[in-house]
Design an enzyme around this catalytic site. Sequence first.
Site, short mmCIF file in Angstrom:
data_model
loop_
_atom_site.label_atom_id
_atom_site.label_comp_id
_atom_site.label_asym_id
_atom_site.label_seq_id
_atom_site.Cartn_x
_atom_site.Cartn_y
_atom_site.Cartn_z
N HIS A 1 33.67 89.16 72.88
CA HIS A 1 34.85 88.42 72.40
C HIS A 1 34.62 86.91 72.49
O HIS A 1 35.53 86.14 72.79
CB HIS A 1 36.09 88.83 73.22
CG HIS A 1 37.34 88.94 72.39
ND1 HIS A 1 37.88 90.14 72.00
CD2 HIS A 1 38.16 87.99 71.87
CE1 HIS A 1 38.98 89.93 71.28
NE2 HIS A 1 39.16 88.62 71.20
N ARG B 1 35.70 85.19 75.66
CA ARG B 1 37.12 84.89 75.85
C ARG B 1 37.84 85.94 76.70
O ARG B 1 39.03 85.80 76.96
CB ARG B 1 37.80 84.81 74.47
CG ARG B 1 37.33 83.63 73.64
CD ARG B 1 37.68 83.78 72.16
NE ARG B 1 39.07 83.52 71.84
CZ ARG B 1 39.60 82.31 71.65
NH1 ARG B 1 38.85 81.23 71.82
NH2 ARG B 1 40.86 82.17 71.31
N LYS C 1 34.26 97.44 68.34
CA LYS C 1 33.83 96.08 68.69
C LYS C 1 34.12 95.81 70.17
O LYS C 1 35.22 96.08 70.63
CB LYS C 1 34.58 95.07 67.82
CG LYS C 1 34.30 93.61 68.13
CD LYS C 1 35.11 92.73 67.18
CE LYS C 1 34.88 91.26 67.40
NZ LYS C 1 35.45 90.76 68.66
N ARG D 1 23.94 80.42 66.21
CA ARG D 1 24.10 79.03 65.77
C ARG D 1 23.00 78.58 64.81
O ARG D 1 23.09 77.52 64.21
CB ARG D 1 24.11 78.08 66.98
CG ARG D 1 25.26 78.32 67.96
CD ARG D 1 26.62 78.00 67.36
NE ARG D 1 27.71 78.19 68.30
CZ ARG D 1 28.44 79.31 68.40
NH1 ARG D 1 28.16 80.36 67.62
NH2 ARG D 1 29.43 79.39 69.26
N SER E 1 41.21 89.71 60.55
CA SER E 1 41.86 90.00 61.83
C SER E 1 43.28 90.50 61.65
O SER E 1 43.99 90.10 60.73
CB SER E 1 41.89 88.71 62.66
OG SER E 1 42.71 88.85 63.80
N GLY F 1 28.51 86.58 68.66
CA GLY F 1 28.46 85.76 69.86
C GLY F 1 27.20 84.92 69.94
O GLY F 1 26.09 85.43 70.07
N PRO G 1 35.86 88.78 63.00
CA PRO G 1 37.32 88.60 62.98
C PRO G 1 37.76 87.54 63.99
O PRO G 1 37.42 87.61 65.16
CB PRO G 1 37.84 89.99 63.40
CG PRO G 1 36.73 90.61 64.18
CD PRO G 1 35.46 90.06 63.63
N THR H 1 38.93 96.63 67.95
CA THR H 1 38.55 95.78 69.08
C THR H 1 38.96 96.48 70.37
O THR H 1 40.13 96.76 70.58
CB THR H 1 39.22 94.40 68.97
OG1 THR H 1 38.71 93.74 67.80
CG2 THR H 1 38.90 93.54 70.18
N TYR I 1 43.96 95.69 66.33
CA TYR I 1 44.41 95.83 67.72
C TYR I 1 45.46 96.93 67.72
O TYR I 1 46.32 96.96 66.84
CB TYR I 1 45.08 94.54 68.22
CG TYR I 1 44.14 93.38 68.46
CD1 TYR I 1 43.11 93.48 69.39
CD2 TYR I 1 44.31 92.19 67.77
CE1 TYR I 1 42.26 92.40 69.62
CE2 TYR I 1 43.46 91.11 68.00
CZ TYR I 1 42.44 91.22 68.93
OH TYR I 1 41.60 90.16 69.16
#
Length: 353
Positions: free
Chosen positions: A248, A251, A224, A283, A106, A280, A77, A156, A130
Site C-alpha cells: 500500500h 501507508r 492486492k 521510479r 479506485s 511500490g 489504484p 485490496t 474495498y
Amino acid sequence: MAMVCLSDFEAYAKKYLPKIAWDFFAAGADDCSTRDENILAYKRIHFRPRLLRDVSMMDIGTKILGTEISFPVGIAPTGFHQLAWPDGEKSTARAAKAMNTCYIASTYSTCTLEEISAAAPGGLRWFQLYIHRNRAVSQQLVQRAEALGFQGLVLTADLPYTGKRRDDVRNGFRLPPHMKLKNLEGAFEVCKMSPSFHSLLDPSVTWNDIYWLRSLTHLPIIIKGILTKEDAELAVRHGVQGIIVSNHGGRQLDGVPATIDALVEVVEAVQSRVEVYLDGGIRKGSDVLKALALGAKCVFIGRPALWGLAYKGEEGLQEVLRILQDEFRLSMALAGCASISEIGQHLVQFSKL
C-alpha cells in the site's frame, strides 16, 4: 524546465500542489520506513548484463490476463485524483488508453465509474474494490464495473483499518467541499473523506469472501496487498487469477518488507499458477526491469501517476509513462534483452552489503 525523469515530476508536484494534498499523496504510515524502503531496496539489486547480443529490434510489449499492453507498466489504484488535477480520474483513464496500458480505478475515485469509462472507451481498466460493512454497496460497485466493461476486479486486502499517517492526522485531512467520493454518493450518509469514513470498511473480511465475490461476477479477481508465501498460496487455493505484491505504498503496516524484496517469495510460492504483479517504489525504467527479472509480470505506479497529473493532467501522466517506457527499453537493451521473454533471474544479483 525539462522533465527528464520521474523525480522532476515529484519536485514539481511538491512545489505546486496545496500542502494538504501533497502530504496526503506522500504520506506513509508511522515513521515511513516501509515507504522509503520501497525505493531504497532497488538500489541493493545489481544487474548482470549480457553483452554483444542483437538488440537492434526491441519488443517491450506483454500481456496481462490475456490482454496486450504496450509495456509492462500500469497505473495502480489511488484515490482522489481531483486533488492533483481538475479532471481527475477521467484524465488518468485517457492517458492510460493513449499509452495502451492498464489503469486500475479506485473505489475512492472523485469521478464515477461511468465517467471514467466514457472518458476513454475501449481502454483496459480494472476496478479496485474495498469491501464495506454494507455489503450491498460493494456488490453494486462490482456489478456496475462489470456492466461498464471493466476487465478485472482488484480486491485490496491490506486495509481492515487505515494505517496511521501522521501528516494527515496533523492536517485534519478531508476532501475539499467541492469534491466527493463519486462512486459512493448516496450509499452512505458520510460521503466526505473524513476520519470517520474508513470506519465504513469491513474489518471482518476473510478468504471466504473471495467465494462471495466470485458469486457476484465473471471478472477475474486479483488480490492486492500480499507479501508472504502463506497468503500467496491461500490466494491460489481460493481461485484468484492474479496477485499484486503490495504494501500500500508504505501507508499501512510500517515495518513490512519492500515489495521488491517480498516478490521472490511470492513468485516461488505460486509456481506460475497465477500472474504476479508488483507496485511500490518504481521510479525508473531499470526498476521495472529488476521487478520483471525477479518474476513480476507487470508493475503498477501509484504516486508517480499523481505527480504526472499534477504537472499537466492527461498530458503530464502520458509523459511520465513515456519516460518509464523509454528508460525500460534502454535498460533492457543495455542488459542484453531484446524481448520480455529474455528477462529472467539470471539478470540480477542482490548486493552483498
